[in-house]
Design an enzyme around this catalytic site. Structure first.
Site, PDB file in Angstrom:
ATOM      1  N   GLU A 434       0.861  -1.187   0.026  1.00 26.73           N
ATOM      2  CA  GLU A 434      -0.040  -0.083  -0.055  1.00 26.73           C
ATOM      3  C   GLU A 434       0.730   1.182   0.097  1.00 26.73           C
ATOM      4  OE1 GLU A 434      -2.212   0.171   3.639  1.00 26.73           O
ATOM      5  OE2 GLU A 434      -3.043   2.193   3.108  1.00 26.73           O
ATOM      6  N   ASP A 507      -0.930  -0.950   5.464  1.00 32.66           N
ATOM      7  CA  ASP A 507      -0.821  -0.285   7.070  1.00 32.66           C
ATOM      8  C   ASP A 507      -1.885  -1.050   7.912  1.00 32.66           C
ATOM      9  OD1 ASP A 507       0.829   1.378   5.843  1.00 32.66           O
ATOM     10  OD2 ASP A 507      -0.339   2.807   5.585  1.00 32.66           O
ATOM     11  N   ASP A 509      -4.162   0.298   9.893  1.00 30.05           N
ATOM     12  CA  ASP A 509      -5.023   1.284  10.234  1.00 30.05           C
ATOM     13  C   ASP A 509      -6.413   0.777   9.446  1.00 30.05           C
ATOM     14  OD1 ASP A 509      -4.652   2.105   7.633  1.00 30.05           O
ATOM     15  OD2 ASP A 509      -3.551   3.953   8.172  1.00 30.05           O
ATOM     16  N   ASP A 511      -7.748   2.400   6.821  1.00 26.75           N
ATOM     17  CA  ASP A 511      -7.522   2.384   5.506  1.00 26.75           C
ATOM     18  C   ASP A 511      -6.975   1.091   4.970  1.00 26.75           C
ATOM     19  OD1 ASP A 511      -8.744   4.982   5.213  1.00 26.75           O
ATOM     20  OD2 ASP A 511      -6.862   6.111   4.833  1.00 26.75           O
TER      21      ASP A 511
END
Ligand code: TTJ
Length: 669
Positions: A434, A507, A509, A511
Site C-alpha cells: 500500500e 498499514d 489502520d 484504510d
C-alpha cells in the site's frame, strides 16, 4: 442426532488431566496464533450447537467482553451438575477439567457429545488454556456456578440464587502465556457463527461486541449480529449467490442413510465461478473429502444422463466434463456421521470413504428426480454446462493461437512492478504494498532475487469502489493481474502463476484494512484457486518499536508490547501511562531505576514510517517474519464486509459509514 435415553454423571468416562494441553497446546487447537485463539470460541460454541441439534435449545449468544473475556450462553438443558458416582465430583467439573478422547464421552451413541470441533477436543481444552473460566448452569430453578484457573477449580460447585432460565453460560479469558495475540476478530467469528446458524436451521446465533477498543478490521462492523435461518443450507446457498444471477431456484434435498445423514443444496448461476462448500458434523471441510468427491461424481453423471436422455447433447458430442458441470455451480453439502475421520494438513478433509457412496447415491437419485420434475430448469442447467464446454473447447483452440494473449496478457509487465530475478515461480514472492513510500522502502529492502514489489495506490479504494467488475478495468488492479501472470476470465491459466507467494502488505489502520478487504474480495471472486491452493498471504508488520539504549525490539500486538515492557523491567504503572495514549509516540523514563537507559516506544502508523532495513527485518525476511495464510473463510469474510460496504442494502452501509465517519477520509458516500 440420536437422543439419549438417560442423562447423568454415570455416563461420563474419565480419561486424563489437562497438563498435556498446556504443554502442547498446538496438538489440541492447531496453533497458538490468532486462529488458535478463535478456535477456543468455536470449541465452546460447538457444545451449544450440539444441544441445539439435539433439539433442546434455540438460542446461542456469544459476547466479546471489554475485559478480554468471551461468554457463550445457550438455553439448553444445562450441563449436568449431579455427582459422578465413582469420582465423587459433579459432572460439570469433570466435563470442564478432564480431557476426553475425541471429544466424546464413552464413545458411542449414549455418549455425551456427538460432534466436536475441528480437532475433536472440547471445553476442557479451552479451560486449560484460559487464565480464568466461569461456568454457570441454570437448571431446576437454580443457578449453579464454578470457576477455574488455568483448568483447575478455584472452588467447589456452588448453588446460589433462583432463576427461571434454563441453560449453560461459560465465560473464559484466554491465557497470554499461551497465545501470541488475545485480540478477537468479529470478522473471523462471524463467518463461522453464520455457517453454524445455516447448518443448524431454526437456531438463533448472536454475536455481540462489548469491547471499548476494537481492532481496525472490526470498526467497519455493527456491534450486534443475529443469525437465524429457517431455510438452513438453502438460505446459505441463496446468500452465496446474492450478487450473482441465478439459474432456477435452489435445489434442496436430504436423506438419512445407514452411513449417515446427507443434506445438499445446489443452484446454478450465470457466473463462471464454482462455489461448493462442504461440512461434516458442522465442521467446514475446507480440504474436501469423500463427501465432496461423491457429490461431484453424482452431478456429472446425473446431468450427462439427463442431457442424453432428453437429446440436449447430440450423439456425436462428447460428455460434459466435471469442470463443465462445476462452472457457475454453488452448493452446500452437509453430512452428519457417527465417527468422522478428519485428515489432511489442517485436519479439514473428511476421510470416511463410505460417505462418497452415501452422497453420490442420494444426489444421483434426488437430482435426477428434480430434473425430471422441472424440465425448464433442467434445460437451463444443461444449457449453462454446455456453454462451459464450448468455452472450454474454444479456449483450448485459442491456447495455441494469438488469442491466447488476451487483452491483459498481451500487455507488458507494469512499470511500477519491481520484479525479482528468479523465474522459478515456486520460490518467487510478490508483495502488494500500500502506498508509494512503503513501496519504495520495500523495493530497497527486499531480496531482489526472489521478492518482487508492486506498489498500489491507496486511491483505488475511493475511485472505483462502486463495482468490483469495474475494478478490473482499474489500472492498479490491471497491473496486479498482469503481474500475477495468470490472466482473467476465459484465458485464466493458473499454471502460469508467476509467484507462489502473494503477500498483501497494508498499514495497520482502517484504510489498510479497507484495501486488504478489497484485495481479498477481488481474489475471492476472481482468483479463488490462489486461495484454495494456499498462495495468498497477509503480511504482519509490527505495531511498535521499543528501544532501550542500542537494543530495540518489535511488538506485533498490544499484548506483546506490554510483555516486552515487562521484560525490560518497566513497572505496570509506567506501562499503563504509555498505553493510555497509544497514538502518541511515548517516551517513558524508568521511574524506579533512573540511571538506566531510556526506553522509547515508537508506534508505527504506517509501513511508510519504517526504513528499508526495518521493513525487511520485521515483515519481509523469510527467516524472521510471520505471514498469515489466507483461508477461504478469511476471504469469505472479506467478501461479506465488501458486500456490506458496497451493497445496495442501505441500512448496513449507513452504519458502516457512521462508524467510520472519523476514521475514513474521502469516502464517497
Ligand atoms: C448433556 O446431557 C444432559 C443434558 O444436557 C446435555 C448438555 O450437556 N447440554 C449442554 C451442554 N447444553 N449446553 C452445553 C454447553 C453449552 C456451552 C455454552 C458450553 C458448554 C461447555 C456446554
Amino acid at each position: 442426532m440420536a437422543d439419549t435415553k438417560k442423562y447423568g454423571a454415570e455416563q461420563i468416562q474419565v480419561l486424563e488431566g489437562l497438563e498435556p494441553v498446556r504443554k502442547r497446546p498446538g496438538m489440541y487447537i492447531g496453533s497458538t496464533d490468532v486462529r488458535g485463539l478463535h478456535h477456543l470460541v468455536y470449541e465452546i460454541v460447538d457444545n451449544a450447537i450440539d444441544e441445539a441439534m439435539a433439539g433442546h435449545c434455540n438460542n446461542i449468544i456469544v459476547t466479546l467482553l471489554d475485559d478480554g473475556s468471551v461468554s457463550v450462553e445457550d438455553n439448553g438443558r444445562g450441563i449436568p451438575v449431579d455427582m459422578h458416582p465413582k469420582l465423587k465430583r459433579p459432572a460439570l467439573e469433570i466435563v470442564l477439567t478432564t480431557l476426553h478422547a475425541g471429544g466424546k464421552f464413552g464413545g458411542d451413541e449414549s455418549g455425551y457429545k456427538v460432534s466436536g470441533g475441528l480437532h475433536g477436543v472440547g471445553s476442557s481444552v479451552v479451560n486449560a488454556l484460559s487464565t480464568k473460566m466461569r461456568a454457570e448452569v441454570y437448571r431446576d430453578g437454580k443457578v449453579y456456578h464454578q470457576e477455574y484457573k488455568r483448568g483447575k477449580p478455584a472452588y467447589d460447585l456452588k448453588t446460589e440464587g433462583k432463576t427461571t432460565k434454563r441453560g449453560t453460560k461459560i465465560f473464559f479469558t484466554p491465557d497470554a502465556e499461551i497465545f501470541d495475540t488475545l485480540e478477537f476478530s468479529m470478522q473471523m467469528l462471524l463467518v463461522r457463527l453464520r455457517q453454524q446458524a445455516y447448518l443448524t436451521r431454526g437456531v438463533t446465533v448472536s454475536l455481540l461486541d462489548e469491547r471499548k477498543k476494537r481492532p481496525a478490521d472490526d470498526l467497519t462492523l455493527p456491534r450486534l449480529y443475529r443469525f437465524f435461518f429457517d431455510g438452513g443450507i438453502a438460505a446459505y446457498v441463496r446468500h452465496l449467490n446474492e450478487s450473482k444471477e441465478s439459474i432456477g431456484s435452489p435445489i434442496w434435498f436430504e436423506k438419512d442413510t445407514p452411513d449417515g445423514f446427507v443434506e445438499v443444496c445446489l443452484q446454478y448461476t450465470q457466473s463462471f465461478q464454482e462455489h461448493v462448500v462442504s461440512f461434516a458434523n458442522n465442521i467446514h471441510t475446507t480440504e474436501g473429502g469423500h463427501h465432496l468427491t461423491g457429490f461431484k461424481a453424482a452431478i456429472t453423471r446425473t446431468i450427462n444422463a439427463y442431457a442424453r436422455n432428453h437429446s440436449l447433447l447430440k450423439e456425436k458430442e462428447e460428455n460434459l466434463t466435471a469442470d463443465d458441470v462445476r462452472e457457475g455451480l454453488t452448493a452446500v453439502i452437509s453430512v452428519r456421521l457417527k465417527e468422522p475421520q478428519f485428515e489432511g494438513q489442517t485436519k479439514a478433509k473428511l476421510g470416511n470413504a463410505e460417505m462418497k457412496t452415501a452422497v453420490e447415491t442420494v444426489v444421483n437419485e434426488k437430482l435426477a428426480e428434480y430434473m425430471e420434475e422441472h424440465p425448464g430448469e433442467a434445460k437451463d442447467i444443461v444449457g449453462k454446462c454446455s456453454l462451459a464446454a464450448r468455452a472450454r473447447l474454444a479456449a483450448r483452440a485459442a491456447r495455441d493461437s494469438v488469442i491466447r494473449k488476451g487483452a491483459l496478457e498481451g500487455m507488458t509487465l507494469p512499470g511500477k512492478l519491481a520484479d525479482c530475478s528468479s523465474r522459478d515461480a515456486s520460490e518467487c514472492e510478490l508483495f502488494i504494498v500500500e502506498g508509494d513510500s512503503a513501496g519504495g522502502s520495500a523495493k530497497q529492502g527486499r531480496k531482489r532475487e526472489f521478492q518482487a514489489i508492486l506498489p498500489l495506490r491507496g486511491k483505488i479504494l475511493n475511485v472505483e469502489q462502486a463495482r468490483l467488475d469495474k475494478m478490473l478495468a482499474n489500472n492498479e488492479i490491471k497491473s496486479l493481474i498482469i503481474a500475477l501472470g495468470v490472466g482473467v476470465g476465459e484465458v485464466k491459466d493458473m499454471g502460469r502463476l508467476r509467484y507462489h507467494r502473494i503477500v498483501i502488505m497494508t498499514d495497520a489502520d482502517v484504510d489498510g484494512a479497507h484495501i486488504r478487504t478489497l484485495l481479498l474480495t477481488l481474489f475471492y471472486r476472481y482468483f479463488t484457486e490462489l486461495i484454495d491452493n494456499g498462495h495468498l498471504y497477509i503480511a504482519q508488520p509490527p505495531l511498535y518499536k521499543i528501544s532501550k539504549g542500542k537494543d530495540s525490539k518489535y511488538a506485533y500486538s498490544d499484548e506483546q508490547k506490554e510483555r516486552i515492557l515487562k521484560e525490560l523491567g518497566i513497572s505496570a504503572k509506567d506501562t499503563q501511562e504509555v498505553s493510555e495514549e497509544p497514538i502518541e509516540e511515548g517516551e517513558v523514563e524508568q521511574a524506579a531505576k533512573p540511571k538506566q537507559a531510556k526506553v522509547s516506544i515508537q508506534r508505527y502508523k504506517g509501513l511508510g514510517e519504517m526504513n528499508a532495513d526495518q521493513l525487511f527485518d520485521t515483515t519481509m525476511d523469510p527467516e524472521q517474519r510471520t505471514l498469515l495464510r489466507v483461508t477461504m473463510d478469511d476471504a469469505e469474510a472479506a467478501n461479506a464486509t465488501f458486500t456490506t460496504l458496497m451493497g445496495s442494502e442501505v441500512a448496513p452501509r449507513r452504519k458502516f459509514i457512521q462508524t467510520h465517519a472519523k476514521g475514513v477520509k474521502n469516502l464517497d458516500i
